[in-house]
Design a protein around this motif. Structure first.
Motif, mmCIF file in Angstrom:
data_model
loop_
_atom_site.group_PDB
_atom_site.id
_atom_site.type_symbol
_atom_site.label_atom_id
_atom_site.label_comp_id
_atom_site.label_asym_id
_atom_site.label_seq_id
_atom_site.Cartn_x
_atom_site.Cartn_y
_atom_site.Cartn_z
ATOM 1 N N GLY A 185 40.781 23.174 73.098
ATOM 2 C CA GLY A 185 39.115 23.228 74.491
ATOM 3 C C GLY A 185 39.855 23.033 75.598
ATOM 4 N N ASP A 186 38.827 23.265 76.259
ATOM 5 C CA ASP A 186 38.584 23.108 78.179
ATOM 6 C C ASP A 186 39.700 22.674 78.862
ATOM 7 O OD1 ASP A 186 37.171 20.712 76.986
ATOM 8 O OD2 ASP A 186 36.383 20.438 79.562
ATOM 9 N N GLY A 187 40.241 21.301 77.836
ATOM 10 C CA GLY A 187 41.091 20.631 79.138
ATOM 11 C C GLY A 187 42.370 21.672 78.165
ATOM 12 N N THR A 188 42.381 21.665 77.344
ATOM 13 C CA THR A 188 43.496 21.812 76.221
ATOM 14 C C THR A 188 43.914 23.259 76.966
ATOM 15 O OG1 THR A 188 43.492 21.445 74.077
ATOM 16 C CG2 THR A 188 44.851 23.745 74.311
ATOM 17 N N GLY A 336 41.105 11.869 80.442
ATOM 18 C CA GLY A 336 40.715 11.912 81.552
ATOM 19 C C GLY A 336 38.507 12.316 81.573
ATOM 20 N N ASN A 337 39.164 12.383 80.148
ATOM 21 C CA ASN A 337 37.227 13.024 79.888
ATOM 22 C C ASN A 337 36.351 11.549 79.999
ATOM 23 O OD1 ASN A 337 37.690 15.446 79.216
ATOM 24 N ND2 ASN A 337 39.002 14.580 77.497
ATOM 25 N N LYS A 338 34.937 11.432 81.161
ATOM 26 C CA LYS A 338 34.009 11.053 81.277
ATOM 27 C C LYS A 338 34.045 10.488 79.419
ATOM 28 C CE LYS A 338 29.744 10.459 82.770
ATOM 29 N NZ LYS A 338 28.556 10.894 83.294
HETATM 30 MG MG MG Z 1 36.828 18.959 76.574
#
Ligand code: MG
Ligand code: ATP
Length: 477
Positions: A185-188, A336-338
């Motif tokens: 996803g976005d983090g990756t 680190g995702n909320k």
């Molecule tokens: Mg994400």
């Protein structure tokens, strides 16, 4: 500093006059190609399956425009490289050493992408970014991945956190890997961009191909991410159950929580598809509980009119309301995702309390199908999409590109990492689709004129394309 512009850059800059590709504000930015031009003939030219295709190879200069509808007298805007096989490739088939990694939450279709990558290539490896430096590597062959697309999850395993760019690139280097396929996803994708920059810094001849995985459909630029269709389809079952429960009780309410941390696409499309939903709440559209025009008043009205109702809520909706009422402090996961508070449970209690104080009989059934949806295998249309994404990723990596692959206006394109990581795809509450939803559920919009003005202003500023960061050595002045 023009001297640092490579041959490929120069060719690129030449064709980048005007609005082409990664030219933003008339500054030519990083090209995503390895330093030298590809020299080997593409072995696909000898493949019998391709002899019938009129023009199989994609012209190097072909692009896919981000905007399809262009208003009169306005510029055509940003274009991306069109995905597909090139006449010349950067790697010889037998020198390719590829690895595949899957990161983040589960999403239907992961195994299909893995299978199709393996079937297009040879030896591969694996398990969240930590997998790069674990000894637990898995060698994949077309035979070992033959039927994995029929299973949910990811055969490679996945994890959060543990991203250490230097250690990852050390391992890529030590193992002689020259193609890295990163599904996440976005983090990756942010992680992939860091890996890509480190690889360039070290001057390694390694292609990095990001394949966006996000069940929430929140990756910018691309039309749709794989697994999204499957998720919307599977969400129907939860909504149907909620509807049956609601109809079977006096003043019954069925409440379904769906995925959508920051973007409410699954909730919106599941609602539009079902037609049984009376209210859809998403992170993009603020709402309030009490008073005139609030959610509780609407629920009361619907129960009086119809004796039952169904509410769909995206997991990221109303987080500010819960935080205020519970006065909790923010917590984070390993990446680190909320960590979100459970909006479904909170709404259940709020609604129950409200009707108790009004001495009104009611029943509420709360369904959270999240992990059941995430774990199912992908449906037919996602399977086809995953296959095409994997093939586009292979063609791009073979040609020496580093990119995130995705559908842009129905055409596969290679998109620079920074374009997909710097913004998030969100439901625009000023768009027609959200208006359609409001008219289909008949719910109040919960928006004040100030909210609407703010949303319009956000749309206007969000149209400005982002700039790459930390790549000044690739930028020609
Ligand atoms: Mg994400
Ligand atoms: P999803 O949210 O859809 O489940 P994701 O890819 O966003 O998927 P995360 O767990 O947030 O899932 O991130 C996956 C990996 O990417 C983690 O290993 C995390 O450490 C790494 N990562 C996240 N953000 C960055 C960043 N800015 N730079 C480098 N690595 C990052």
């Amino acid at each position: 500093n023009a001297s640092s512009v490579s041959l490929a850059d120069a060719a690129y800059v030449k064709i980048s006059e005007g609005d082409f590709g990664y030219v933003l504000d008339d500054v030519p930015h990083l090209v995503d190609h390895l330093p030298d031009a590809p020299t080997y003939p593409n072995p696909l030219q000898d493949h019998p399956a391709y002899s019938t295709v009129k023009q199989y190879f994609v012209n190097e200069d072909d692009t896919v425009p981000q905007k399809v509808v262009v208003q009169k007298n306005s510029r055509r805007g940003v274009h991306f490289r069109r995905a597909g096989p090139r006449q010349k490739v950067y790697f010889e088939s037998d020198e390719v050493k590829a690895c595949i990694v899957t990161c983040g939450g589960l999403c239907p279709g992961l195994n299909t992408v893995i299978r199709e990558l393996v079937c297009g290539l040879a030896h591969m490896y694996n398990n969240g970014y930590k997998g790069f430096y674990s000894s637990n590597y898995l060698t994949l062959t077309p035979k070992s991945v033959d039927d994995i697309h029929k299973r949910g999850g990811t055969v490679l395993g996945t994890s959060r956190g543990g991203h250490d760019t230097k250690k990852i690139v050390d391992n890529i280097q030590d193992r002689g890997i020259n193609q890295v396929y990163i599904i996440g996803g976005d983090g990756t994708q942010k992680g992939a961009y860091e890996i890509f920059k480190e690889i360039r810094k070290r001057g390694l001849k390694v292609s990095v191909a990001g394949i966006p995985k996000t069940i929430d459909n929140d990756i910018a630029i691309i039309d749709k991410s794989f697994g999204f269709d499957t998720a919307v389809e599977e969400a129907q079952r939860a909504i149907d159950s909620a509807h049956v429960e609601a109809c079977s009780a006096e003043n019954g309410i069925g409440l379904v929580k769906l995925m959508g941390r920051y973007s409410g696409f699954i909730a919106m499309y599941a609602t539009l598809a079902s037609r049984d939903v009376d209210c859809c709440l998403i992170p993009e559209s603020p709402f309030y509980m009490d008073g005139e025009g609030g959610l509780l008043q609407y629920v009361e009205r619907r129960l009086k009119e119809n004796k039952h109702m169904v509410i769909v809520v995206a997991e990221g909706a109303g987080q500010d309301l819960i935080a205020k009422s519970l006065s909790t402090s923010e917590q984070q996961d390993a990446s680190g995702n909320k960590l979100l508070l459970d909006i479904g449970l909170w709404l259940t209690h709020k609604i129950k309390d409200h009707f108790k104080s009004k001495k009104m009989e009611m029943t509420i059934k709360y369904i959270d199908p999240t992990y059941m949806i995430r774990a199912i295998p992908s449906n037919a249309s996602d399977n086809v999409y995953c296959t095409l994404l994997a093939h586009s990723a292979i063609h791009g990596a073979m040609a020496g590109y580093s990119f995130t692959v995705g559908n842009v206006n129905g055409r596969h394109a290679y998109i620079p990492f920074y374009r997909v990581t710097s913004t998030r795809n969100k439901v625009k509450i000023t768009d027609r689709m959200w208006a359609r939803l409001l008219s289909s559920t008949n719910q109040p919009s919960f928006l004040s004129q100030k909210d609407i003005d703010e949303a319009k202003e956000n749309d206007r500023t969000a149209n400005k394309p982002p700039l790459p960061t930390g790549l000044s050595h690739h930028v020609a002045n």
